[in-house]
Design a protein around this motif. Structure first.
Motif, PDB file in Angstrom:
ATOM      1  N   THR A 210      -0.380 -12.353  -9.594  1.00 29.11           N
ATOM      2  CA  THR A 210       0.252 -10.733  -9.254  1.00 29.11           C
ATOM      3  C   THR A 210      -1.047 -10.413  -8.607  1.00 29.11           C
ATOM      4  OG1 THR A 210      -1.740 -10.796 -11.128  1.00 29.11           O
ATOM      5  CG2 THR A 210       0.478 -10.756 -11.293  1.00 29.11           C
ATOM      6  N   VAL A 211      -1.464  -9.989  -7.512  1.00 25.33           N
ATOM      7  CA  VAL A 211      -2.028  -9.308  -6.775  1.00 25.33           C
ATOM      8  C   VAL A 211      -3.413  -8.580  -7.149  1.00 25.33           C
ATOM      9  CG1 VAL A 211      -2.178  -8.174  -4.011  1.00 25.33           C
ATOM     10  CG2 VAL A 211      -0.386  -9.742  -4.689  1.00 25.33           C
ATOM     11  N   GLN A 212      -4.291  -8.772  -6.874  1.00 25.08           N
ATOM     12  CA  GLN A 212      -5.445  -8.226  -6.968  1.00 25.08           C
ATOM     13  C   GLN A 212      -6.007  -7.342  -5.408  1.00 25.08           C
ATOM     14  OE1 GLN A 212      -8.480  -8.251 -10.715  1.00 25.08           O
ATOM     15  NE2 GLN A 212      -9.542  -8.087  -8.904  1.00 25.08           N
ATOM     16  N   LEU A 213      -5.731  -6.092  -5.022  1.00 26.55           N
ATOM     17  CA  LEU A 213      -5.460  -5.565  -3.309  1.00 26.55           C
ATOM     18  C   LEU A 213      -7.087  -5.652  -2.993  1.00 26.55           C
ATOM     19  CD1 LEU A 213      -3.136  -3.229  -3.695  1.00 26.55           C
ATOM     20  CD2 LEU A 213      -2.705  -4.669  -2.466  1.00 26.55           C
ATOM     21  N   SER A 214      -7.514  -5.600  -2.004  1.00 22.66           N
ATOM     22  CA  SER A 214      -8.703  -5.187  -1.386  1.00 22.66           C
ATOM     23  C   SER A 214      -9.044  -4.254  -1.503  1.00 22.66           C
ATOM     24  CB  SER A 214      -9.190  -6.252  -0.022  1.00 22.66           C
ATOM     25  OG  SER A 214      -9.448  -6.895  -0.783  1.00 22.66           O
ATOM     26  N   ASN A 215     -10.470  -3.360  -1.734  1.00 19.52           N
ATOM     27  CA  ASN A 215      -9.781  -1.835  -1.415  1.00 19.52           C
ATOM     28  C   ASN A 215     -11.239  -1.673  -0.784  1.00 19.52           C
ATOM     29  OD1 ASN A 215      -7.815  -1.253  -3.343  1.00 19.52           O
ATOM     30  ND2 ASN A 215      -9.726  -2.253  -5.094  1.00 19.52           N
ATOM     31  N   ILE A 216     -11.165  -0.296   0.233  1.00 20.01           N
ATOM     32  CA  ILE A 216     -12.288  -0.395   1.975  1.00 20.01           C
ATOM     33  C   ILE A 216     -12.169   1.159   1.442  1.00 20.01           C
ATOM     34  CG2 ILE A 216     -13.279  -0.701   3.576  1.00 20.01           C
ATOM     35  CD1 ILE A 216     -12.144  -3.353   3.865  1.00 20.01           C
ATOM     36  N   ASP A 217     -12.575   2.012   0.786  1.00 18.14           N
ATOM     37  CA  ASP A 217     -12.836   3.751   1.002  1.00 18.14           C
ATOM     38  C   ASP A 217     -14.522   4.213   1.376  1.00 18.14           C
ATOM     39  OD1 ASP A 217     -10.904   3.917  -0.836  1.00 18.14           O
ATOM     40  OD2 ASP A 217     -12.147   3.072  -2.677  1.00 18.14           O
ATOM     41  N   ALA A 218     -13.933   5.073   2.709  1.00 20.49           N
ATOM     42  CA  ALA A 218     -15.196   5.693   3.426  1.00 20.49           C
ATOM     43  C   ALA A 218     -15.240   7.462   3.519  1.00 20.49           C
ATOM     44  CB  ALA A 218     -15.435   5.674   4.548  1.00 20.49           C
ATOM     45  N   GLY A 219     -15.675   7.734   3.591  1.00 18.52           N
ATOM     46  CA  GLY A 219     -15.828   9.381   3.453  1.00 18.52           C
ATOM     47  C   GLY A 219     -15.420  10.003   4.985  1.00 18.52           C
TER      48      GLY A 219
END
Length: 532
Positions: A210-219
């Motif tokens: 299964t895939v575990q995504l990379s997450n990049i969050d900014a404002g």
């Protein structure tokens, strides 16, 4: 007087950053975190780097990877039993079972970076696999290549089962109840089963990835990624390390100036001329692949109230990740019987003679088929020669394509020659074996003349069935880019496969500017969409 607590924290961070690996570490600073080992590689393995304001990382290369948790659970059970009642044909004499069940699980733990503003600069590449990067305001990254991808979790189940059962037949009781069980199997031959044994085996192994995504969050400050193969770290351009050694500076070292040092001039130094030194030939020293690429696979990029800007000097690739399920299973069932056989050897001569006769017929058929094949091949070769002669003489409407097709047909026929020759060899071998068996049967019958050809003995009869299965399932997990505006600027090719790009602002714009844009199975949502 500086705060000793803050100083100790900064020293700790610098020390860890110059170490090749940061593993299972929590780093928290109230204001600003700076790691700048310009002559080393910063490699982080499942760390938590948290700061409330500014997180700056500048290095020769940045490598951030997820860590993993693993578990193994396995159970094994074996039983066996022996029953005296089986000696008289009541139930099984002996039984045994083996059962193995297991599970191997590997779960990724994403690395975490958080702060108000996060800046990642590398002289070479930025590689991130399994990361959660969260900034209250902005995230920026600059390197030669930027590679951000998902990580995979694996869950494997496996099992093995085996069962063995041995039974003795109640011979006397069975005959007394039903004498007809003295079964006639062939001419002059009867048998009675004395014992049976069965072996059943089954095995299965299934692995789900299964895939575990990379997450990049900014404002509101958004996300900006720049891949440029001409990038250099200006802040540390004065450092003396392998990449910026003075011997490579043409302004300060005349040894690198072709006008002042003839040793570096191709016209004066044959060693530098590709036609004089074969080691400099392009075929022997292929160039390195061009850099300046942004590769995003299995990634969520989200800029709340901000924009996403991707700038690549070479290519930009946004692709989905893949989940797979692989299953392999096998089973086998075997049964063996021990039989008491009484047969008349003279009666067995007839089947042996029939077998020889059949083998002769098969050999004759194989030879006839080979003869027909040779005639067909000769006809096709003659026709090919005729077509070639007509083409050379410009007779009729013969074209080269007709010659090519005919040549291919003749070549296929020539390749079949070994097939026919092999069939003849197999038929001849079978005839020889059947003839030998007939001679042996005649000798056995002659040896049993004193008992009028009758003979008794023990025979084994074994049947086996085996099955194997292999299956694979694949599912795509999309990459997602969500922002007010999404801008992709690429000098060469932009490829988007199985991914979603969503611009949410009023009059939002999805701008893809590149020489070549490839889109496959993507969802692009904007109020005003601009895709090239």
């Amino acid at each position: 007087m500086p705060n000793p607590f803050v100083i100790s924290i900064l020293i700790l961070i610098t020390t860890l950053a110059t170490t090749p690996t940061i593993a299972n570490t929590n780093l928290n600073t109230p204001n600003k975190t700076t790691t700048a080992p310009n002559s080393t590689t910063t490699k982080a393995l499942a760390p938590n780097l948290n700061t409330t304001n500014q997180l700056n990382t500048q290095a020769k290369a940045i490598d951030i990877q997820a860590g993993y948790n693993g578990s193994l659970n396995e159970s094994y059970n074996k039983t066996s039993s022996f029953s005296l009642a089986g000696l008289v044909g009541i139930g099984s004499l002996y039984t045994s079972t083996e059962d193995l069940e297991g599970r191997i699980k590997k779960t990724a733990v994403n690395s975490t970076l958080s702060g108000n503003n996060i800046t990642l600069n590398a002289n070479n590449n930025i590689n991130a696999a399994g990361v959660d990067i969260q900034a209250d305001n902005s995230i920026s990254g600059t390197a030669k290549d930027i590679n951000i991808q998902n990580v995979n979790n694996t869950d494997t189940h496996y099992s093995k089962h085996k069962k063995v059962k041995v039974s003795l037949a109640d011979v006397l009781g069975t005959i007394a109840k039903n004498p007809l069980l003295l079964k006639k199997e062939s001419d002059g031959k009867v048998s009675l089963t004395l014992a049976t044994a069965t072996i059943d085996k089954a095995a299965e192994r299934s692995t789900k990835t299964t895939v575990q995504l990379s997450n990049i969050d900014a404002g509101a400050g958004g996300i900006s990624l720049t891949a440029n193969d001409k990038h250099s770290n200006d802040k540390h351009s004065n450092d003396k390390h392998a990449d910026n050694n003075l011997t490579n500076q043409s302004d300060n070292n005349p040894a690198n100036q072709p006008s002042n040092n003839p040793t570096n001039q191709a016209s004066n130094n044959p060693a530098n001329q590709s036609d004089s030194n074969p080691t400099n030939q392009p075929d022997n020293n292929p160039p390195n692949p061009p850099q300046g690429n942004i590769n995003l696979t299995g990634v969520n990029l989200t800029a709340t109230d901000g924009d996403i800007n991707l700038t690549a000097n070479n290519n930009t690739n946004i692709k989905a990740a893949l989940e797979t399920t692989n299953t392999k299973s096998s089973e086998s069932h075997s049964k063996a019987e021990i039989k008491f056989v009484v047969k008349n050897e003279y009666a067995q001569i007839i089947p042996a003679i029939k077998a020889v006769k059949t083998a002769k017929q098969n050999l004759s058929k194989a030879k006839d088929a080979y003869s027909a094949y040779q005639q067909d091949l000769a006809q096709q070769q003659a026709q090919l020669q005729d077509l070639q002669a007509k083409l050379e003489a410009d007779i009729g409407f013969i074209e080269q394509i007709d010659i090519d097709e005919m040549s291919e047909l003749v070549g296929d026929l020539q390749a079949d020659k070994k097939y026919y020759q092999t069939n003849i060899a197999l038929a001849a071998s079978s005839l020889a074996a059947k003839t030998t068996a007939l001679a042996a049967q005649l000798a056995t019958a002659a040896a049993s003349s004193g008992t009028y050809g009758f003979n008794a003995g023990i025979e084994f009869d074994i049947d086996a069935l085996e099955r194997q299965l292999q299956a694979q399932q694949t599912q795509s997990i999309a990459s997602n880019l969500i922002a007010n505006n999404i801008n992709i600027n690429t000098n060469k090719t932009t490829t988007i496969v199985g991914s979603n790009l969503q611009a949410n602002a009023n009059n939002a714009d999805n701008a893809v500017n590149s020489d070549n844009a490839n889109n496959a199975n993507n969802a692009v949502n904007t109020n005003n969409a601009n895709n090239a």
